[in-house]
Design a protein around this motif. Structure first.
Motif, PDB file in Angstrom:
ATOM      1  N   VAL A   5      51.432  -0.113  27.886  1.00 38.23           N
ATOM      2  CA  VAL A   5      51.447  -1.016  29.033  1.00 38.23           C
ATOM      3  C   VAL A   5      52.882  -1.521  29.218  1.00 38.23           C
ATOM      4  O   VAL A   5      53.452  -2.124  28.322  1.00 38.23           O
ATOM      5  N   ALA A  10      47.460  -7.750  27.052  1.00 40.97           N
ATOM      6  CA  ALA A  10      47.383  -6.280  27.066  1.00 40.97           C
ATOM      7  C   ALA A  10      46.766  -5.772  25.768  1.00 40.97           C
ATOM      8  O   ALA A  10      45.896  -4.887  25.782  1.00 40.97           O
ATOM      9  N   VAL A  48      43.963  -3.684  31.873  1.00 43.48           N
ATOM     10  CA  VAL A  48      44.138  -2.759  30.747  1.00 43.48           C
ATOM     11  C   VAL A  48      42.764  -2.281  30.252  1.00 43.48           C
ATOM     12  O   VAL A  48      42.570  -1.091  29.993  1.00 43.48           O
ATOM     13  N   ALA A  61      45.373  -2.156  24.771  1.00 41.07           N
ATOM     14  CA  ALA A  61      46.639  -1.392  24.801  1.00 41.07           C
ATOM     15  C   ALA A  61      46.989  -0.922  23.393  1.00 41.07           C
ATOM     16  O   ALA A  61      46.735  -1.635  22.421  1.00 41.07           O
TER      17      ALA A  61
END
Ligand SMILES: Cc1cc2nc3c(=O)[nH]c(=O)nc-3n(C[C@H](O)[C@H](O)[C@H](O)COP(=O)(O)O)c2cc1C
Length: 299
Positions: A158, A174, A145, A179
């Protein structure tokens, strides 16, 4: 009544067309855009991919199983075909996948040229060759990520697989990687055997289970992720009715993905689910989505 927001993107209702459901043409996205809050494209990779031979999608008593295999024309063809993605009635989420971490960042940077509202990476992708099974590994997920996030400016969603016993931790990985949104969940690996033929029904033998059979699994995933992260969640898996969508919001989702329901109810699924949500909210004296988001977490 149904307005919601994911990472600064305003949606007129929480219903999002899930990735991979309606081909790659802009026209098919436009049809859904009439009633949905947002639409997601099919997942696009670096190069064209044929996918698996038929039968690659089969209905069973409780859902669908598919082994479409990420067939897609490749990012360069999509760049010339779509031109841009910011001229639809609703925000467009561009879904991408790749075999390797470096490729993913490269495809993401190209995808951004289409001006999508958001980019979504398919982290549950079965063709992913990057070591460490990212769908089951918070650290690998974080690294991937982070590298994609560096390559783009737009918000990044994600998409996680339910094929892990620690989805909350993976979501946290993430979030640490940067993210902006978690999309949960993708399909769950499964198999159906035709007893008379004595063989699996899909040409690929195994496939991903979606639809009603996936709903309790998706609800649990969203519930666990909501406990771990503070970024918004798009809850996906088995949502077929307005009541299912309400359940997903109560688990903690800010928006609700709809995929297999399009096979059951046609593209009208969005208008129907929206109406059913409004009806449920009216009869339960709920005025807006915020009032019920995460409601199931109170003790
Ligand atoms: C035929 C089919 C193709 C799919 N293709 C993709 C895809 O390209 N990328 C992706 O992230 N998810 C893909 N999915 C997963 C859906 O986006 C969704 O996460 C899953 O089907 C669960 O939601 P549902 O029960 O509402 O269908 C696909 C699902 C189906 C049924």
């Amino acid at each position: 009544m149904l307005e919601t927001e994911i990472s600064g993107i305003k949606l007129r209702n929480p219903l999002v067309l899930a990735a991979g459901i309606l081909g790659v043409t802009k026209e098919s996205l436009r049809r859904v855009a009439r009633d949905a809050g947002a639409v997601t494209t099919k997942s696009i990779g670096k190069k064209p991919r044929k996918g698996n031979p038929n039968p690659s999608i089969v209905a069973f008593e409780h859902g669908l199983i598919n082994s479409v295999g990420l067939s897609n024309p490749g990012i360069d063809a999509v760049l010339s075909e779509f031109g841009r993605l910011d001229d639809l009635e609703v925000p467009v989420i561009m879904s991408i996948f790749a075999r390797k971490k470096e490729e993913l960042a490269e495809v993401a940077a190209k995808a951004e040229k289409l001006n999508p509202a958001m980019i979504e990476i398919d982290m549950s992708c079965p063709v992913f060759e990057y070591e460490g099974m990212p769908w089951d590994n918070p650290k690998t997920t974080e690294e991937i990520v982070r590298s994609v996030k560096k390559a783009i400016k737009r918000p990044l969603a994600v998409k996680l697989s339910p094929n892990t016993a620690r989805i909350g931790e993976v979501a946290l990985g993430a979030e640490r990687g940067g993210a902006d949104v978690i999309t949960a969940v993708n399909t769950l690996p499964g198999m159906i055997i035709n007893p008379e033929a004595g063989l699996p029904v899909l040409s690929n033998r195994t496939g991903g289970v979606s639809g009603p059979a996936l709903k309790p699994i998706a609800i649990r995933a969203v519930y666990e992720i909501y406990e771990k992260v503070s970024i918004p969640i798009i809850g996906v898996g088995g949502v077929t009715t307005g009541r299912d969508a309400v359940e997903m919001l109560m688990a903690g989702a800010s928006a609700v993905g709809v995929g297999s329901a399009v096979y059951y109810r046609g593209v009208e699924a969005f208008a129907k689910i929206k109406e059913e949500m409004e009806e449920w909210m009216r009869s339960n004296n709920v005025r807006n989505v915020k009032e019920i988001r995460g409601l199931a977490h109170r003790r």
